[in-house]
Design a protein around this motif. Structure first.
Motif, PDB file in Angstrom:
ATOM      1  N   ALA A 165       1.298  17.505 -50.222  1.00  0.00           N
ATOM      2  CA  ALA A 165       1.701  16.222 -49.704  1.00  0.00           C
ATOM      3  C   ALA A 165       1.422  15.014 -50.831  1.00  0.00           C
ATOM      4  O   ALA A 165       2.048  14.204 -51.171  1.00  0.00           O
ATOM      5  CB  ALA A 165       1.657  15.938 -48.353  1.00  0.00           C
ATOM      6  N   ILE A 180      -0.309  18.937 -46.545  1.00  0.00           N
ATOM      7  CA  ILE A 180       0.419  18.334 -45.649  1.00  0.00           C
ATOM      8  C   ILE A 180      -0.288  18.319 -44.289  1.00  0.00           C
ATOM      9  O   ILE A 180      -0.397  17.538 -43.454  1.00  0.00           O
ATOM     10  CB  ILE A 180       1.590  18.367 -45.162  1.00  0.00           C
ATOM     11  CG1 ILE A 180       2.582  17.532 -44.456  1.00  0.00           C
ATOM     12  CG2 ILE A 180       2.109  19.872 -44.878  1.00  0.00           C
ATOM     13  CD1 ILE A 180       2.829  16.103 -44.912  1.00  0.00           C
ATOM     14  N   TYR A 183      -2.339  15.208 -43.383  1.00  0.00           N
ATOM     15  CA  TYR A 183      -1.527  13.914 -42.900  1.00  0.00           C
ATOM     16  C   TYR A 183      -0.555  14.158 -41.843  1.00  0.00           C
ATOM     17  O   TYR A 183      -0.267  13.210 -41.481  1.00  0.00           O
ATOM     18  CB  TYR A 183      -0.835  13.644 -44.322  1.00  0.00           C
ATOM     19  CG  TYR A 183      -1.754  13.242 -45.342  1.00  0.00           C
ATOM     20  CD1 TYR A 183      -2.195  12.125 -45.680  1.00  0.00           C
ATOM     21  CD2 TYR A 183      -2.074  14.453 -46.435  1.00  0.00           C
ATOM     22  CE1 TYR A 183      -2.962  11.962 -46.935  1.00  0.00           C
ATOM     23  CE2 TYR A 183      -2.858  14.271 -47.405  1.00  0.00           C
ATOM     24  CZ  TYR A 183      -3.382  13.093 -47.680  1.00  0.00           C
ATOM     25  OH  TYR A 183      -4.439  12.829 -48.677  1.00  0.00           O
ATOM     26  N   ALA A 184      -0.454  15.011 -41.533  1.00  0.00           N
ATOM     27  CA  ALA A 184       0.514  15.256 -40.196  1.00  0.00           C
ATOM     28  C   ALA A 184       0.271  16.291 -39.057  1.00  0.00           C
ATOM     29  O   ALA A 184       0.952  16.780 -38.508  1.00  0.00           O
ATOM     30  CB  ALA A 184       2.024  15.931 -40.886  1.00  0.00           C
ATOM     31  N   GLN A 240       1.871   7.011 -38.562  1.00  0.00           N
ATOM     32  CA  GLN A 240       1.308   7.684 -39.996  1.00  0.00           C
ATOM     33  C   GLN A 240       1.884   9.101 -39.944  1.00  0.00           C
ATOM     34  O   GLN A 240       2.389   9.714 -40.819  1.00  0.00           O
ATOM     35  CB  GLN A 240       0.255   7.234 -40.236  1.00  0.00           C
ATOM     36  CG  GLN A 240      -0.015   6.074 -40.653  1.00  0.00           C
ATOM     37  CD  GLN A 240      -1.626   5.714 -41.040  1.00  0.00           C
ATOM     38  OE1 GLN A 240      -1.869   6.022 -42.207  1.00  0.00           O
ATOM     39  NE2 GLN A 240      -2.409   5.087 -40.203  1.00  0.00           N
ATOM     40  N   ARG A 243       5.582   9.694 -40.109  1.00  0.00           N
ATOM     41  CA  ARG A 243       6.009   9.446 -41.587  1.00  0.00           C
ATOM     42  C   ARG A 243       6.112  10.794 -42.428  1.00  0.00           C
ATOM     43  O   ARG A 243       6.983  11.158 -43.054  1.00  0.00           O
ATOM     44  CB  ARG A 243       5.291   8.225 -42.259  1.00  0.00           C
ATOM     45  CG  ARG A 243       6.065   7.902 -43.452  1.00  0.00           C
ATOM     46  CD  ARG A 243       5.574   6.557 -44.140  1.00  0.00           C
ATOM     47  NE  ARG A 243       4.039   6.546 -44.030  1.00  0.00           N
ATOM     48  CZ  ARG A 243       3.255   6.912 -45.137  1.00  0.00           C
ATOM     49  NH1 ARG A 243       4.053   7.333 -46.393  1.00  0.00           N
ATOM     50  NH2 ARG A 243       2.193   6.853 -45.322  1.00  0.00           N
ATOM     51  N   TRP A 244       4.502  11.165 -42.210  1.00  0.00           N
ATOM     52  CA  TRP A 244       4.382  12.463 -43.237  1.00  0.00           C
ATOM     53  C   TRP A 244       5.213  13.715 -42.704  1.00  0.00           C
ATOM     54  O   TRP A 244       5.779  14.335 -43.663  1.00  0.00           O
ATOM     55  CB  TRP A 244       2.964  12.748 -43.121  1.00  0.00           C
ATOM     56  CG  TRP A 244       1.931  11.865 -44.015  1.00  0.00           C
ATOM     57  CD1 TRP A 244       1.215  10.710 -43.602  1.00  0.00           C
ATOM     58  CD2 TRP A 244       2.171  11.450 -45.661  1.00  0.00           C
ATOM     59  NE1 TRP A 244       0.757  10.138 -44.636  1.00  0.00           N
ATOM     60  CE2 TRP A 244       1.196  10.445 -45.894  1.00  0.00           C
ATOM     61  CE3 TRP A 244       2.827  12.188 -46.605  1.00  0.00           C
ATOM     62  CZ2 TRP A 244       1.153  10.112 -47.083  1.00  0.00           C
ATOM     63  CZ3 TRP A 244       2.486  11.961 -47.808  1.00  0.00           C
ATOM     64  CH2 TRP A 244       1.809  10.898 -48.276  1.00  0.00           C
ATOM     65  N   THR A 247       8.898  13.287 -43.764  1.00  0.00           N
ATOM     66  CA  THR A 247       9.066  13.688 -45.244  1.00  0.00           C
ATOM     67  C   THR A 247       9.128  15.332 -45.474  1.00  0.00           C
ATOM     68  O   THR A 247       9.862  15.858 -46.134  1.00  0.00           O
ATOM     69  CB  THR A 247       8.318  12.911 -45.880  1.00  0.00           C
ATOM     70  OG1 THR A 247       7.034  13.387 -45.812  1.00  0.00           O
ATOM     71  CG2 THR A 247       8.521  11.587 -45.936  1.00  0.00           C
ATOM     72  N   SER A 248       8.360  16.172 -44.484  1.00  0.00           N
ATOM     73  CA  SER A 248       8.160  17.416 -44.765  1.00  0.00           C
ATOM     74  C   SER A 248       9.362  18.252 -44.215  1.00  0.00           C
ATOM     75  O   SER A 248       9.862  19.070 -44.897  1.00  0.00           O
ATOM     76  CB  SER A 248       6.769  17.987 -44.220  1.00  0.00           C
ATOM     77  OG  SER A 248       5.656  17.517 -45.029  1.00  0.00           O
ATOM     78  N   SER A 281      11.638   8.534 -40.083  1.00  0.00           N
ATOM     79  CA  SER A 281      11.188   9.202 -41.397  1.00  0.00           C
ATOM     80  C   SER A 281      12.179  10.192 -42.231  1.00  0.00           C
ATOM     81  O   SER A 281      12.418  10.228 -43.315  1.00  0.00           O
ATOM     82  CB  SER A 281       9.765   9.532 -41.780  1.00  0.00           C
ATOM     83  OG  SER A 281       9.540  10.301 -42.691  1.00  0.00           O
TER      84      SER A 281
END
Length: 318
Positions: A165, A180, A183-184, A240, A243-244, A247-248, A281
């Motif tokens: 990521a 990732i 972040y997720a 947050q 958002r991550w 995107t994944s 996102s």
């Protein structure tokens, strides 16, 4: 009328072994659980065998499926490595099959849960494809394409949490930087919340109250409770993560074009606090595909039962 077939599903985690007798509609008829003696290979194996024997008593069982938190070989027989258990090249299928006198299949726990959601849960109306992200302490998941699990050449595909990521980002437990998972995940949610609470305590009143004023004492359930109460820092921590994650999911849509994208794991108990920013996102990341069909994002439906149900259904297909 076709006879109902019964199989046993076993879900082996770092703290508990859960099992159940499951019919061919995905209904768990009988269930039980044991604590996992995670640091003892032989005792863990014995617990699984005892649990299967208990469940098989009084039922006409056709096969046994075991979902294990680790890397499973391509033949679905050996646990190559389990980070939270003592298994290293453990020939689990042979041990259990010999002990209980039934066919056995062993599969990764993320794949097992994904298969359950594909067959009986959030993606049950999809006949071809699904990608599932499981958001817990880390990020796991599974991929179904062409109606079957994607397992890879060596049986260890779909490690979705370890896609890159952020180049040179946070250190991941797998050894890479910026996965990732950093972040997720539930761990990322807590890290985001703690950092913001330290920097802007005046915006984290509810969150810090739950943590007795100590940012480092903040836990995932505290972030969820505070966000539901309107705490700004807790809400932004979910934003947050969403958002991550979004995107994944968009990356999966671009690469695989699945029918359904499923989000599972304990963090989804937060409901729209996570699903809202994730969907936004995802939509923003796919803006250029606005004229094309894209997969719908759905929350998982089977919860903690997914491991048992998925393992049992895979056993039915040996």
């Amino acid at each position: 009328m076709a006879a109902v077939t019964l199989t046993i599903g076993v879900d082996v985690g770092g703290t508990k072994v859960a099992g159940g007798v499951v019919d061919d509609t995905g209904t768990v008829l009988v269930q039980t659980r044991r604590d996992t003696p995670a640091d003892d290979v032989g005792k863990t194996r014995d617990v699984i065998i005892e649990l299967v024997a208990e469940l098989a008593a009084g039922h006409d069982i056709q096969a046994v499926g075991i979902g294990a938190a680790g890397w499973i070989d391509a033949s679905r027989s050996t646990v190559l490595f389990a980070p939270n258990l003592a298994w290293r090249d453990e020939p689990l299928r042979a041990y259990v099959s010999t002990a209980v006198g039934l066919p056995v299949i062993v599969e990764n726990d993320g794949n097992v849960a994904a298969w359950a959601e594909f067959r009986y849960g959030a993606a049950r109306h999809a006949e071809d494809s699904m990608v599932m992200f499981t958001i817990g302490t880390g990020v796991g998941g599974g991929i179904v394409l062409g109606g079957g699990l994607v397992r890879g050449a060596n049986g260890i595909a779909a490690e979705l949490g370890h896609m890159l990521a952020v180049p040179d980002g946070h250190q991941c437990g797998c050894g890479r930087l910026g996965c990732i998972e950093q972040y997720a995940s539930g761990s990322a949610l807590v890290r985001f919340a703690r950092a913001a609470a330290r920097q802007e305590p005046q915006r984290a009143t509810a969150l810090l109250e739950l943590a007795a004023g100590e940012a480092e004492a903040i836990t995932g359930p505290m972030v969820t409770a505070a966000a539901k109460a309107g705490d700004a820092v807790a809400t932004e921590a979910f934003a947050q993560v969403g958002r991550w994650l979004g995107t994944s999911l968009a990356d999966m849509a671009q690469m695989l074009d699945p029918q359904v994208l499923v989000i599972g794991g304990g963090v989804i108990e937060a409901g729209d606090l996570l699903m809202g920013p994730t969907r936004r996102s995802y939509t923003e990341s796919l803006a250029q595909r606005s004229r094309l069909p894209v997969a719908e994002i759905r929350p998982a439906e089977l919860g903690n039962a997914a491991g048992v149900i998925g393992a049992a259904d895979l056993a039915r297909r040996i």
